[in-house]
Write a protein that holds these residues in place. Sequence first.
Motif, PDB file in Angstrom:
ATOM      1  N   ARG A  82      -8.726   1.868  -4.034  1.00 56.27           N
ATOM      2  CA  ARG A  82      -8.303   3.259  -4.200  1.00 56.27           C
ATOM      3  C   ARG A  82      -9.158   4.097  -3.256  1.00 56.27           C
ATOM      4  O   ARG A  82     -10.373   4.243  -3.462  1.00 56.27           O
ATOM      5  CB  ARG A  82      -8.466   3.716  -5.650  1.00 56.27           C
ATOM      6  CG  ARG A  82      -7.463   3.072  -6.592  1.00 56.27           C
ATOM      7  CD  ARG A  82      -7.763   3.426  -8.042  1.00 56.27           C
ATOM      8  NE  ARG A  82      -7.815   4.862  -8.272  1.00 56.27           N
ATOM      9  CZ  ARG A  82      -6.738   5.630  -8.505  1.00 56.27           C
ATOM     10  NH1 ARG A  82      -5.537   5.072  -8.512  1.00 56.27           N
ATOM     11  NH2 ARG A  82      -6.866   6.918  -8.715  1.00 56.27           N
ATOM     12  N   LYS A 124     -10.150  10.454  -2.187  1.00 62.62           N
ATOM     13  CA  LYS A 124      -9.111  11.464  -2.050  1.00 62.62           C
ATOM     14  C   LYS A 124      -9.331  12.303  -0.795  1.00 62.62           C
ATOM     15  O   LYS A 124     -10.453  12.694  -0.480  1.00 62.62           O
ATOM     16  CB  LYS A 124      -9.106  12.376  -3.280  1.00 62.62           C
ATOM     17  CG  LYS A 124      -7.864  13.239  -3.398  1.00 62.62           C
ATOM     18  CD  LYS A 124      -7.848  13.962  -4.731  1.00 62.62           C
ATOM     19  CE  LYS A 124      -6.590  14.788  -4.892  1.00 62.62           C
ATOM     20  NZ  LYS A 124      -6.572  15.503  -6.181  1.00 62.62           N
ATOM     21  N   SER A 131       0.834  -1.207   0.000  1.00 61.75           N
ATOM     22  CA  SER A 131       0.000   0.000   0.000  1.00 61.75           C
ATOM     23  C   SER A 131       0.859   1.244   0.000  1.00 61.75           C
ATOM     24  O   SER A 131       2.018   1.238   0.433  1.00 61.75           O
ATOM     25  CB  SER A 131      -0.928   0.006   1.227  1.00 61.75           C
ATOM     26  OG  SER A 131      -0.191  -0.130   2.423  1.00 61.75           O
ATOM     27  N   ASP A 185     -14.568   5.059  -1.892  1.00 61.43           N
ATOM     28  CA  ASP A 185     -13.460   4.152  -2.139  1.00 61.43           C
ATOM     29  C   ASP A 185     -13.819   3.209  -3.277  1.00 61.43           C
ATOM     30  O   ASP A 185     -14.909   2.632  -3.298  1.00 61.43           O
ATOM     31  CB  ASP A 185     -13.143   3.336  -0.884  1.00 61.43           C
ATOM     32  CG  ASP A 185     -12.897   4.215   0.332  1.00 61.43           C
ATOM     33  OD1 ASP A 185     -12.176   5.206   0.189  1.00 61.43           O
ATOM     34  OD2 ASP A 185     -13.438   3.896   1.417  1.00 61.43           O
ATOM     35  N   GLN A 192      -8.044  -4.780  -4.876  1.00 62.82           N
ATOM     36  CA  GLN A 192      -7.438  -3.460  -5.058  1.00 62.82           C
ATOM     37  C   GLN A 192      -8.373  -2.399  -4.489  1.00 62.82           C
ATOM     38  O   GLN A 192      -9.578  -2.451  -4.733  1.00 62.82           O
ATOM     39  CB  GLN A 192      -7.186  -3.172  -6.531  1.00 62.82           C
ATOM     40  CG  GLN A 192      -6.333  -4.199  -7.241  1.00 62.82           C
ATOM     41  CD  GLN A 192      -6.138  -3.851  -8.705  1.00 62.82           C
ATOM     42  OE1 GLN A 192      -5.790  -2.719  -9.050  1.00 62.82           O
ATOM     43  NE2 GLN A 192      -6.355  -4.827  -9.577  1.00 62.82           N
ATOM     44  N   ARG A 216      -4.235  10.093  -4.085  1.00 62.62           N
ATOM     45  CA  ARG A 216      -5.156   9.091  -3.572  1.00 62.62           C
ATOM     46  C   ARG A 216      -4.365   7.912  -3.034  1.00 62.62           C
ATOM     47  O   ARG A 216      -3.485   7.370  -3.707  1.00 62.62           O
ATOM     48  CB  ARG A 216      -6.113   8.617  -4.667  1.00 62.62           C
ATOM     49  CG  ARG A 216      -7.100   9.674  -5.105  1.00 62.62           C
ATOM     50  CD  ARG A 216      -8.152   9.095  -6.033  1.00 62.62           C
ATOM     51  NE  ARG A 216      -9.019   8.140  -5.343  1.00 62.62           N
ATOM     52  CZ  ARG A 216     -10.100   7.592  -5.912  1.00 62.62           C
ATOM     53  NH1 ARG A 216     -10.415   7.898  -7.155  1.00 62.62           N
ATOM     54  NH2 ARG A 216     -10.839   6.741  -5.234  1.00 62.62           N
ATOM     55  N   SER A 217      -4.684   7.501  -1.824  1.00 57.04           N
ATOM     56  CA  SER A 217      -4.015   6.355  -1.233  1.00 57.04           C
ATOM     57  C   SER A 217      -4.476   5.083  -1.931  1.00 57.04           C
ATOM     58  O   SER A 217      -5.621   4.977  -2.374  1.00 57.04           O
ATOM     59  CB  SER A 217      -4.317   6.282   0.264  1.00 57.04           C
ATOM     60  OG  SER A 217      -3.839   7.436   0.928  1.00 57.04           O
ATOM     61  N   ARG A 218      -3.569   4.102  -1.989  1.00 57.62           N
ATOM     62  CA  ARG A 218      -3.848   2.859  -2.693  1.00 57.62           C
ATOM     63  C   ARG A 218      -3.456   1.674  -1.816  1.00 57.62           C
ATOM     64  O   ARG A 218      -2.494   1.744  -1.053  1.00 57.62           O
ATOM     65  CB  ARG A 218      -3.074   2.785  -4.017  1.00 57.62           C
ATOM     66  CG  ARG A 218      -3.263   3.997  -4.883  1.00 57.62           C
ATOM     67  CD  ARG A 218      -2.430   3.940  -6.148  1.00 57.62           C
ATOM     68  NE  ARG A 218      -1.010   3.730  -5.921  1.00 57.62           N
ATOM     69  CZ  ARG A 218      -0.162   4.662  -5.543  1.00 57.62           C
ATOM     70  NH1 ARG A 218      -0.588   5.900  -5.331  1.00 57.62           N
ATOM     71  NH2 ARG A 218       1.117   4.390  -5.376  1.00 57.62           N
TER      72      ARG A 218
END
Length: 613
Positions: A286, A289, A255, A347, A284, A266-268
């Motif tokens: 995402r 934001k 991550s 998300d 997965q 944006r965190s992944r």
Amino acid sequence: MYLVCTMAIDTRLLLRLTSPEKTKRTLLSSIIQPKVPYQAFLGLFLFFFVRPSFAFLVQNSCQFRPSVQSAWMIGRYTPRFLLNALRESCSLSQAPGSFRRLEYAARLQKRRSLAMSSAKSSLSPWLDEMEVDNASLAHLQTRIQTFVSRYGDSCRLSLAMAGGGGNFLGLLASTPGASKILLQGSILYDRESYRRFVQQTLDRESFRYASVESSEYAADAALSQSLVLSAAGDAKFGHHPTKNLRHSVGIGSASALSSNDGTNKRSRAFCTVQTSDSFKLTLQARLAKTGDMETDRTRFDEDIFVAHCILTCLEYTLQVRNNLASLSTNGDGSFHIDEKVITKRGDEISVVAAYKNGRHFTTTRSILKKAAELILEGKEDSVLLLAKPADDNGQPDYQILNKTVIPPLSLVFPGSFNPPHVGHVQLVKSAMEASKCDTAWFELSLTNAEKPPIQTDEVVNRLTQFLELREEMPAHWGILLTNAPLFKQKVDLLYPLQVSRTYNEEKTEVLPPLHFVIGTDTLVRILNPKYYDNSRDKMLESLRLMPCRFVVGGRLEQKNVNSSKGPVYMSGEEDVAQLPEDLQSSFTLLDGFRVDISSSEIRRQQSESSEKA
């Protein structure tokens, strides 16, 4: 009526976004200086009829931002023209970012509607669980406790996390009963620790450490660790290797979460689960934001969310794998999941799942056929087939293990098994008692030094006949398919696949001798110089280098026929006596063991029966 209800919802939001005094000024300004024809009516209605009923709300909760659920409902049910009216009525300086969030909620609902326009996603139950209490740490602990109680006997887990998600490991380890599930947990926070764990040559410039590929590498390495640790399990403590290997699971996550570098990316998060029967599922995520929604996540909140994703991925995998028999396939056994959903928070979560070989085999014959093809097509040098318990109703009788590992105290029985019979089983049981081994592996080489390879259908027929002897079998057994016809080739192939429980002074693993049970016909071939360039010296040297122990069972030798006495019983004692003393200790003769059954005699009887028919 719809207009009144909508205004009430909008007013509740407006009152929570601003202070009471600012709300009053804003409403009055919209009455005095309307910018659209109906705005004056809207302002009067809000000021004289709706606002008094929310006095308590203003005094107690106006200092808080609206909840995610409130914004989502407004974005879904509020007409666009009312959102525009509220935008014009309220100074953005008094409620910075509020209407931008409302507009985001409206756009989000449109995206969710498109994503969910098809049939309801099978992910929904798990996503609903993740959103309880806004994916809090307390709810994560509750979910883990439920998971441990449900899967304590059917999951042996090794996991590796690169980046976030460490809360999952910490809470799992602190849950009573987790020792039944958790084998190993690794947090690979540095890139060098990740590279060493996955043991892959990675391009330091182009490789993305937060990607599907990185999570798959970590999951594959974690599964290897899980298989090794499961194989090394001690049956004295209720963890027999053959059971543990069936339930081995590896998880890898990678991550990239929010940082203090000033960016607003944006965190992944990526999570992959691999099981011992080659089922793989990748999730997965995402994350919405930062700043888009009303309750911005902190870095700690994001870490908890990743932990929820890991648990969701694991639960979803076990649930899908346990119910594959009821899922539809494409007729040829192919199985694939590809789903994408958008949560109320915004998300984006997608799941892709499939078997390594592209097919889910629901019958015993299809599994055995695939196992044989892996050897005959040169894709694998060895394939281990775990025999499932007889009471495992509705499931195939064998499971192809993702990776061949040989547990400690294993006994390998090489042979052609054409066909297998009760004499083979009794020989194995006697040899296990003599060698103190607790697991038997029937090894069948599909290639032959002097004959063509065994055909796939013939392999399936022979291995299916083992199931007819299941009630006579030892408690723990399985099948080993190889491409090693010569005995030295078997040793070279199988010896490194052993798992050890001991280490030397240099702290390196010490592999024990590999135990074989053989009949006198195999003993004669092992001691025949013909297979060592017609050199007895090479034969003796090769035997000394073999890290093996042999248990020899006598048998009737059909070829040595005395006209008056018939077939001669061969114990192997004379053959072993001709060896040097240092090699004789490698052979254990089963005194008193005798079962006058042979595969060749059974084939002869079957041939005569078919001719009469």
